[in-house]
Scaffold this motif. Structure first.
Motif, short mmCIF file in Angstrom:
data_model
loop_
_atom_site.label_atom_id
_atom_site.label_comp_id
_atom_site.label_asym_id
_atom_site.label_seq_id
_atom_site.Cartn_x
_atom_site.Cartn_y
_atom_site.Cartn_z
N VAL A 15 22.80 56.21 31.27
CA VAL A 15 22.82 55.50 30.32
C VAL A 15 24.25 55.04 29.73
O VAL A 15 24.87 55.73 29.28
CB VAL A 15 22.00 56.15 29.14
CG1 VAL A 15 21.82 55.40 27.93
CG2 VAL A 15 20.71 56.88 29.67
N ALA A 16 24.47 53.77 30.38
CA ALA A 16 26.02 53.48 30.10
C ALA A 16 26.33 53.26 28.43
O ALA A 16 27.35 53.51 27.99
CB ALA A 16 26.20 52.09 30.75
N ASP A 17 25.21 52.84 27.77
CA ASP A 17 25.29 52.31 26.30
C ASP A 17 24.20 52.92 25.62
O ASP A 17 23.11 52.32 25.51
CB ASP A 17 25.49 50.86 26.37
CG ASP A 17 25.77 50.55 24.65
OD1 ASP A 17 25.60 51.38 23.91
OD2 ASP A 17 26.33 49.36 24.60
N PRO A 18 24.21 54.18 25.15
CA PRO A 18 23.25 54.97 24.36
C PRO A 18 22.86 54.01 23.28
O PRO A 18 21.45 54.20 22.97
CB PRO A 18 24.05 56.23 23.93
CG PRO A 18 25.01 56.51 25.09
CD PRO A 18 25.54 55.27 25.43
N ALA A 19 23.62 53.51 22.43
CA ALA A 19 23.08 52.55 21.27
C ALA A 19 22.41 51.54 21.66
O ALA A 19 21.21 51.26 21.21
CB ALA A 19 24.41 52.30 20.50
N ALA A 20 22.67 50.75 22.90
CA ALA A 20 21.70 49.47 23.24
C ALA A 20 20.57 50.32 23.81
O ALA A 20 19.59 49.54 23.84
CB ALA A 20 22.86 48.96 24.35
N ASP A 47 18.20 50.78 20.91
CA ASP A 47 17.69 49.53 20.41
C ASP A 47 16.76 49.20 21.26
O ASP A 47 15.54 48.54 20.82
CB ASP A 47 18.77 48.62 20.36
CG ASP A 47 19.99 48.66 19.18
OD1 ASP A 47 19.36 49.65 18.51
OD2 ASP A 47 21.07 48.11 19.32
#
Length: 225
Positions: A164-169, A172
Protein backbone atom coordinates in the motif's frame (compact mmCIF):
# COMPACT_ATOMS: atom_id res chain seq x y z
CA UNK A 1 -33.44 22.81 0.01
CA UNK A 2 -33.02 19.06 0.13
CA UNK A 3 -31.63 17.55 3.35
CA UNK A 4 -27.95 16.62 3.44
CA UNK A 5 -27.45 12.87 3.12
CA UNK A 6 -24.61 11.53 5.27
CA UNK A 7 -22.47 9.05 3.30
CA UNK A 8 -22.58 5.49 4.61
CA UNK A 9 -18.79 5.50 5.09
CA UNK A 10 -19.18 8.44 7.47
CA UNK A 11 -21.97 6.72 9.38
CA UNK A 12 -19.74 3.67 9.66
CA UNK A 13 -16.80 5.77 10.80
CA UNK A 14 -18.91 7.39 13.51
CA UNK A 15 -20.35 4.08 14.66
CA UNK A 16 -16.98 2.35 14.66
CA UNK A 17 -15.40 5.18 16.62
CA UNK A 18 -18.02 4.83 19.35
CA UNK A 19 -17.54 1.05 19.31
CA UNK A 20 -13.71 1.35 19.45
CA UNK A 21 -13.36 -0.12 15.96
CA UNK A 22 -11.62 -0.48 13.58
CA UNK A 23 -10.26 -2.43 16.49
CA UNK A 24 -7.10 -4.18 15.37
CA UNK A 25 -4.15 -3.03 17.46
CA UNK A 26 -5.59 0.42 18.17
CA UNK A 27 -7.66 -0.20 21.27
CA UNK A 28 -7.36 -2.98 23.82
CA UNK A 29 -4.36 -4.57 22.11
CA UNK A 30 -2.48 -1.28 22.30
CA UNK A 31 -3.36 -1.01 26.00
CA UNK A 32 -2.13 -4.55 26.60
CA UNK A 33 1.19 -3.94 24.89
CA UNK A 34 1.67 -0.63 26.68
CA UNK A 35 1.18 -2.36 30.04
CA UNK A 36 3.06 -5.05 31.89
CA UNK A 37 3.42 -7.54 29.06
CA UNK A 38 6.47 -9.31 27.69
CA UNK A 39 7.42 -10.77 24.32
CA UNK A 40 5.64 -14.02 25.14
CA UNK A 41 2.41 -12.11 25.79
CA UNK A 42 2.73 -10.35 22.45
CA UNK A 43 3.44 -13.65 20.70
CA UNK A 44 0.35 -15.13 22.36
CA UNK A 45 -1.77 -12.21 21.17
CA UNK A 46 -0.40 -12.51 17.63
CA UNK A 47 -1.07 -16.25 17.74
CA UNK A 48 -4.71 -15.58 18.58
CA UNK A 49 -4.95 -13.16 15.66
CA UNK A 50 -3.37 -15.72 13.36
CA UNK A 51 -6.46 -17.87 13.87
CA UNK A 52 -8.78 -14.91 13.21
CA UNK A 53 -6.99 -13.71 10.08
CA UNK A 54 -6.76 -17.21 8.68
CA UNK A 55 -10.56 -17.46 8.89
CA UNK A 56 -11.09 -13.96 7.49
CA UNK A 57 -8.74 -14.47 4.56
CA UNK A 58 -10.36 -17.80 3.73
CA UNK A 59 -13.67 -15.95 3.67
CA UNK A 60 -12.10 -13.37 1.35
CA UNK A 61 -11.20 -16.15 -1.09
CA UNK A 62 -14.85 -17.20 -1.17
CA UNK A 63 -16.03 -13.60 -1.58
CA UNK A 64 -13.55 -12.64 -4.30
CA UNK A 65 -16.11 -13.13 -7.07
CA UNK A 66 -19.13 -11.72 -5.27
CA UNK A 67 -20.33 -8.55 -7.06
CA UNK A 68 -20.79 -6.61 -3.80
CA UNK A 69 -17.87 -7.93 -1.74
CA UNK A 70 -15.28 -8.26 -4.53
CA UNK A 71 -14.20 -4.57 -4.60
CA UNK A 72 -12.98 -4.92 -1.01
CA UNK A 73 -10.92 -8.06 -1.61
CA UNK A 74 -7.29 -7.27 -2.38
CA UNK A 75 -3.98 -8.98 -1.73
CA UNK A 76 -2.59 -5.59 -0.71
CA UNK A 77 -4.13 -6.16 2.72
CA UNK A 78 -3.36 -9.85 3.21
CA UNK A 79 -1.77 -10.34 6.64
CA UNK A 80 -1.23 -14.09 7.09
CA UNK A 81 2.23 -14.32 5.42
CA UNK A 82 3.50 -11.52 7.68
CA UNK A 83 1.87 -13.06 10.76
CA UNK A 84 3.47 -16.42 10.00
CA UNK A 85 6.89 -14.81 9.55
CA UNK A 86 6.55 -12.86 12.80
CA UNK A 87 5.48 -15.95 14.75
CA UNK A 88 8.32 -18.02 13.31
CA UNK A 89 10.69 -15.32 14.56
CA UNK A 90 9.02 -14.98 17.96
CA UNK A 91 8.11 -18.61 18.70
CA UNK A 92 9.79 -20.86 16.14
CA UNK A 93 8.80 -22.95 13.12
CA UNK A 94 6.36 -25.00 15.20
CA UNK A 95 4.38 -21.94 16.31
CA UNK A 96 1.11 -23.25 14.89
CA UNK A 97 1.32 -26.33 17.10
CA UNK A 98 1.95 -24.19 20.17
CA UNK A 99 -0.81 -21.67 19.48
CA UNK A 100 -3.88 -22.56 21.54
CA UNK A 101 -6.94 -20.45 20.71
CA UNK A 102 -8.76 -19.14 23.74
CA UNK A 103 -12.53 -19.67 23.93
CA UNK A 104 -12.92 -15.96 23.06
CA UNK A 105 -10.83 -16.44 19.93
CA UNK A 106 -12.84 -19.52 19.04
CA UNK A 107 -16.08 -17.52 19.42
CA UNK A 108 -14.69 -14.83 17.14
CA UNK A 109 -13.73 -17.36 14.48
CA UNK A 110 -17.04 -19.16 14.82
CA UNK A 111 -18.82 -15.92 13.98
CA UNK A 112 -16.52 -15.29 11.01
CA UNK A 113 -17.15 -18.76 9.64
CA UNK A 114 -20.89 -18.42 10.18
CA UNK A 115 -21.42 -15.11 8.38
CA UNK A 116 -18.34 -13.67 6.66
CA UNK A 117 -18.09 -16.35 3.98
CA UNK A 118 -21.79 -16.18 3.08
CA UNK A 119 -23.02 -12.61 3.68
CA UNK A 120 -21.32 -9.80 1.75
CA UNK A 121 -22.42 -7.22 4.32
CA UNK A 122 -21.07 -9.23 7.25
CA UNK A 123 -17.85 -9.92 5.36
CA UNK A 124 -17.31 -6.21 4.70
CA UNK A 125 -18.08 -5.39 8.35
CA UNK A 126 -15.36 -7.75 9.59
CA UNK A 127 -12.99 -6.79 6.77
CA UNK A 128 -13.40 -3.10 7.61
CA UNK A 129 -12.98 -3.68 11.33
CA UNK A 130 -9.74 -5.57 11.00
CA UNK A 131 -7.91 -4.19 8.00
CA UNK A 132 -8.63 -0.48 8.30
CA UNK A 133 -7.62 -0.78 11.94
CA UNK A 134 -4.38 -2.46 10.86
CA UNK A 135 -3.66 0.18 8.26
CA UNK A 136 -4.38 3.06 10.63
CA UNK A 137 -2.85 1.65 13.80
CA UNK A 138 0.08 -0.27 12.30
CA UNK A 139 2.70 2.52 12.48
CA UNK A 140 1.81 3.28 16.11
CA UNK A 141 2.01 -0.39 17.02
CA UNK A 142 5.37 -0.77 15.25
CA UNK A 143 6.85 2.13 17.21
CA UNK A 144 5.49 0.69 20.46
CA UNK A 145 7.02 -2.72 19.76
CA UNK A 146 10.31 -1.20 18.67
CA UNK A 147 10.51 0.89 21.84
CA UNK A 148 9.39 -1.88 24.17
CA UNK A 149 11.15 -4.93 22.75
CA UNK A 150 13.79 -3.55 20.41
CA UNK A 151 12.20 -5.06 17.31
CA UNK A 152 13.29 -3.69 13.97
CA UNK A 153 11.62 -5.54 11.10
CA UNK A 154 11.39 -9.08 12.45
CA UNK A 155 8.47 -9.24 14.83
CA UNK A 156 6.64 -6.25 13.34
CA UNK A 157 6.10 -7.42 9.76
CA UNK A 158 2.39 -7.64 10.53
CA UNK A 159 2.27 -3.86 10.86
CA UNK A 160 3.98 -3.16 7.52
CA UNK A 161 1.77 -2.75 4.45
CA UNK A 162 4.47 -2.67 1.81
CA UNK A 163 1.89 -3.17 -0.96
CA UNK A 164 0.00 0.00 0.00
CA UNK A 165 2.01 2.95 -1.30
CA UNK A 166 -0.37 5.63 -0.01
CA UNK A 167 -2.47 4.50 2.99
CA UNK A 168 -4.55 7.70 3.04
CA UNK A 169 -5.46 7.34 -0.64
CA UNK A 170 -6.23 3.65 -0.08
CA UNK A 171 -8.59 4.49 2.77
CA UNK A 172 -10.31 7.13 0.62
CA UNK A 173 -10.89 4.54 -2.11
CA UNK A 174 -12.15 2.01 0.46
CA UNK A 175 -14.65 4.52 1.83
CA UNK A 176 -15.82 5.36 -1.69
CA UNK A 177 -16.44 1.65 -2.23
CA UNK A 178 -18.49 1.54 0.97
CA UNK A 179 -20.62 4.41 -0.31
CA UNK A 180 -21.06 2.74 -3.70
CA UNK A 181 -22.15 -0.65 -2.35
CA UNK A 182 -25.79 -1.28 -3.36
CA UNK A 183 -27.18 -1.95 0.10
CA UNK A 184 -30.68 -1.12 1.25
CA UNK A 185 -31.16 0.85 4.46
CA UNK A 186 -31.81 -2.41 6.31
CA UNK A 187 -28.66 -3.98 4.92
CA UNK A 188 -26.61 -0.97 5.94
CA UNK A 189 -28.00 -1.23 9.46
CA UNK A 190 -26.97 -4.88 9.50
CA UNK A 191 -23.42 -3.91 8.48
CA UNK A 192 -23.29 -1.34 11.28
CA UNK A 193 -24.53 -3.91 13.78
CA UNK A 194 -21.93 -6.45 12.63
CA UNK A 195 -19.16 -3.87 13.07
CA UNK A 196 -20.33 -3.40 16.67
CA UNK A 197 -20.25 -7.16 17.16
CA UNK A 198 -16.79 -7.49 15.59
CA UNK A 199 -15.41 -4.79 17.88
CA UNK A 200 -16.80 -6.58 20.91
CA UNK A 201 -15.37 -9.91 19.81
CA UNK A 202 -11.98 -8.24 19.40
CA UNK A 203 -12.09 -6.75 22.89
CA UNK A 204 -12.99 -10.14 24.32
CA UNK A 205 -10.08 -11.77 22.48
CA UNK A 206 -7.62 -9.25 23.90
CA UNK A 207 -9.07 -9.64 27.39
CA UNK A 208 -8.67 -13.42 27.19
CA UNK A 209 -4.96 -12.98 26.47
CA UNK A 210 -4.52 -10.39 29.18
CA UNK A 211 -6.02 -12.77 31.71
CA UNK A 212 -6.97 -16.23 30.40
CA UNK A 213 -10.72 -16.68 30.64
CA UNK A 214 -11.43 -12.99 31.13
CA UNK A 215 -12.98 -12.47 27.72
CA UNK A 216 -14.64 -15.83 27.28
CA UNK A 217 -18.06 -15.11 28.79
CA UNK A 218 -18.17 -11.73 27.05
CA UNK A 219 -17.49 -13.27 23.65
CA UNK A 220 -20.15 -15.93 24.15
CA UNK A 221 -22.69 -13.33 25.24
CA UNK A 222 -22.07 -11.24 22.10
CA UNK A 223 -23.03 -13.98 19.67
CA UNK A 224 -26.64 -14.35 18.57
CA UNK A 225 -28.43 -17.28 20.16
Amino acid sequence: MSPTVTPFSELLRRRSRSAAAPAAWTGGAHDLLAGECDVADYADLLGQYAVVYDALERAAERMADHPVAAPFVTTQLTRMPAIRADLEYLVGPDWSELCCPTPATTAYVRRLCAVAATSPGAFVAHHYTRYLGDLTGGPTLARLLEDRFGFDTNGVLFTIFDQVADPAAFEDTYRAQLDAAPWSDAEREAVLAEVDLAAGLDRALVASVRRPGAGDDRAAALLPA
